[in-house]
Design an enzyme around this catalytic site. Structure first.
Site, short mmCIF file in Angstrom:
data_model
loop_
_atom_site.label_atom_id
_atom_site.label_comp_id
_atom_site.label_asym_id
_atom_site.label_seq_id
_atom_site.Cartn_x
_atom_site.Cartn_y
_atom_site.Cartn_z
N HIS A 110 34.78 47.05 45.37
CA HIS A 110 35.96 48.12 45.03
C HIS A 110 37.40 47.46 45.04
O HIS A 110 37.45 46.39 45.92
CB HIS A 110 35.79 48.77 46.35
CG HIS A 110 36.73 49.85 46.48
ND1 HIS A 110 36.77 51.19 45.73
CD2 HIS A 110 38.13 50.12 47.13
CE1 HIS A 110 37.65 52.17 45.96
NE2 HIS A 110 38.49 51.45 46.77
N GLU A 130 38.05 40.04 41.64
CA GLU A 130 36.86 40.86 41.40
C GLU A 130 35.78 39.87 40.80
O GLU A 130 34.54 39.91 41.13
CB GLU A 130 36.90 42.28 40.86
CG GLU A 130 37.76 43.07 41.64
CD GLU A 130 37.58 44.63 40.71
OE1 GLU A 130 36.56 44.97 40.45
OE2 GLU A 130 38.76 45.21 40.75
#
Length: 200
Positions: free
Chosen positions: A108, A173
């Protein structure tokens, strides 16, 4: 070598980063199947170009439980041991999660519990935070809620807009997801309450 199943709905850049790390030997795992709920997801085309097994199981107009049963069946047929959500824009049913206890990961683009849900980067930018980042967590029945495996902080620069911030978070990420997958596959952790505690 453990089998991964990737679920995606869009471009799949986190999937591509995982696949690159598997291909280069940086991640000791096998991508057994890539599944999308959308036939037009660029991530599916990318998986096929890489020679990976790629399935489209359309979710349009489907009851969630019925759809999840079909996806879980495909994961089991391909002997998937760890499920990785990579921009998968569907909430998993409690039944789905029960089939892979502490074996579903999500990434996320915020430092949870701050800014869950959609457009997390814009939420963070609009709120005026000075630090954002990304979180890899186990998936439970609540949105963006499960125990946190790894977080990486990304400073919010005065020159940023939501797009430049999102791009810098995405770079992290791509690194963080593989690192978290490695932690889970190696099994050198325990979960105490909400805390993922490393054993070495």
């Amino acid at each position: 070598m453990k089998n991964l199943g990737i679920l995606l709905s869009g471009r799949g850049s986190n999937f591509e980063a995982i696949a690159d790390n598997v291909a280069s030997g940086k991640l000791d795992a096998n991508i057994a199947v890539v599944i999308s709920n959308r036939a037009d997801a660029p991530g599916i085309d990318s998986a096929r170009r890489r020679g990976l097994k790629a399935l489209v199981i359309s979710s349009k107009g489907r009851v969630r439980e019925e759809y999840d049963h079909e996806v879980v069946a495909a994961l089991h047929q391909n002997h998937v041991e760890l499920v990785c959500l990579a921009g998968y824009m569907r909430l998993l049913s409690p039944w789905f999660i029960q089939q892979f206890p502490n074996r579903i990961l999500n990434i996320h683009p915020s430092l949870l519990p701050a800014f869950p849900g959609l457009e997390a980067q814009r939420q963070a930018f609009d709120y005026g935070v000075k630090v954002s980042g990304c979180t890899v967590h186990f998936v439970d029945a609540d949105l963006d809620h499960g125990a946190i495996i790894l977080q990486k902080a990304v400073p919010v620069l005065d020159t940023d807009d939501e797009h430049t911030l999102a791009a810098r978070i995405l770079q992290q990420e791509h690194l963080t997801y593989t690192e978290a997958i490695r932690i889970v596959l190696e099994g050198s952790y325990t979960i105490v309450g909400r805390r993922v505690v490393m054993l070495k």
